[in-house]
Design an enzyme around this catalytic site. Structure first.
Site, PDB file in Angstrom:
ATOM      1  N   CYS A   2       0.870  -1.175   0.000  1.00 58.42           N
ATOM      2  CA  CYS A   2       0.000   0.000   0.000  1.00 58.42           C
ATOM      3  C   CYS A   2       0.903   1.219   0.000  1.00 58.42           C
ATOM      4  O   CYS A   2       1.566   1.504   0.988  1.00 58.42           O
ATOM      5  CB  CYS A   2      -0.915  -0.001   1.229  1.00 58.42           C
ATOM      6  SG  CYS A   2      -1.945   1.495   1.352  1.00 58.42           S
ATOM      7  N   GLU A 104      -4.046   1.169  -6.042  1.00 51.53           N
ATOM      8  CA  GLU A 104      -3.113   0.157  -6.520  1.00 51.53           C
ATOM      9  C   GLU A 104      -3.022   0.293  -8.033  1.00 51.53           C
ATOM     10  O   GLU A 104      -3.969   0.751  -8.686  1.00 51.53           O
ATOM     11  CB  GLU A 104      -3.566  -1.258  -6.132  1.00 51.53           C
ATOM     12  CG  GLU A 104      -3.532  -1.558  -4.655  1.00 51.53           C
ATOM     13  CD  GLU A 104      -2.136  -1.607  -4.052  1.00 51.53           C
ATOM     14  OE1 GLU A 104      -1.150  -1.388  -4.793  1.00 51.53           O
ATOM     15  OE2 GLU A 104      -2.027  -1.848  -2.833  1.00 51.53           O
TER      16      GLU A 104
END
Length: 218
Positions: A2, A104
């Site tokens: 992340c 992402e």
């Protein structure tokens, strides 16, 4: 991993969601939070939960150089209890990091396509985090990391990891429990059927860019 997220809500909502008293601080809407920036987080104080603003990228207390934090933005759930960089914080210094979505990137070749992953109702949620204090001649620096796990079926279409998102009922356990096995049991992929992933503009790919344009449809 992340490596980018957003927080598009106000202190009142955060205080209600995380059971913490709001404090006087600037909290602008943030659409592209990146490593090395300060983030909002919640930890357990002596009597109650408290807000604080650590730097994203954990600097272990034993570090000689704070630049090590640039490589410590995430901690893998599989090794967080044993890895020297994180094991002390996992035992004693856990936190919640509020977010309204994370990004992402999909694809093997550049430019990769960014996706915005968030709750279906776009509500605020809490990442499982760790924090540390690093002492330097200039004073203490508080820093944090976000724990990651294997992806749920939604995120797996985009990336092979996702941040650990805790259920609201588990916030107290995460912040206060001392039982390692119970804590590890929380570090699971969040249910995919409660989330949505949307392709967004590559504007978000530049960490210097901020504002709602980061969420423009691809």
């Amino acid at each position: 991993m992340c490596g980018r997220f957003n927080l598009r809500t106000n202190l009142t909502v955060i205080a209600d969601t995380f059971g913490v008293k709001p404090r006087q601080m600037e909290l602008p809407l943030r659409f592209n939070i990146a490593p090395t920036q300060d983030v909002l987080a919640i930890r357990q104080g002596d009597q109650e939960r408290e807000l604080f603003q650590p730097r994203w990228g954990l600097i272990p207390s034993w570090a000689k150089d704070p630049s090590i934090g640039n490589r410590m933005i995430n901690a893998r759930c599989e090794t967080v209890a044993e890895k020297p960089s994180f094991r002390s914080a996992f035992k004693r210094r856990r936190c919640l990091i509020p977010a309204t979505g994370f990004y992402e990137w999909k694809g093997k070749k550049s430019p990769k396509q960014p996706f915005h992953i968030h709750m279906q109702d776009d509500s605020v949620f809490g990442f499982a985090g760790l924090w540390e204090t690093w002492k330097s001649p200039d004073g203490p620096t508080e820093s944090c990391t976000i724990i990651t796990t294997e992806p749920n079926s939604l995120t797996a279409e985009i990336h092979d990891r996702m941040p650990v998102i805790l259920h609201e009922d588990d916030y107290t356990i995460w912040l206060t429990d001392d039982e390692p096995d119970e804590l590890r049991g929380l570090l699971m992929p969040y249910p995919a059927d409660e989330m949505v992933a949307e392709p967004v503009s590559r504007h978000v790919s530049n960490a210097r860019n901020e504002g709602p344009e980061c969420l423009n449809p691809a």
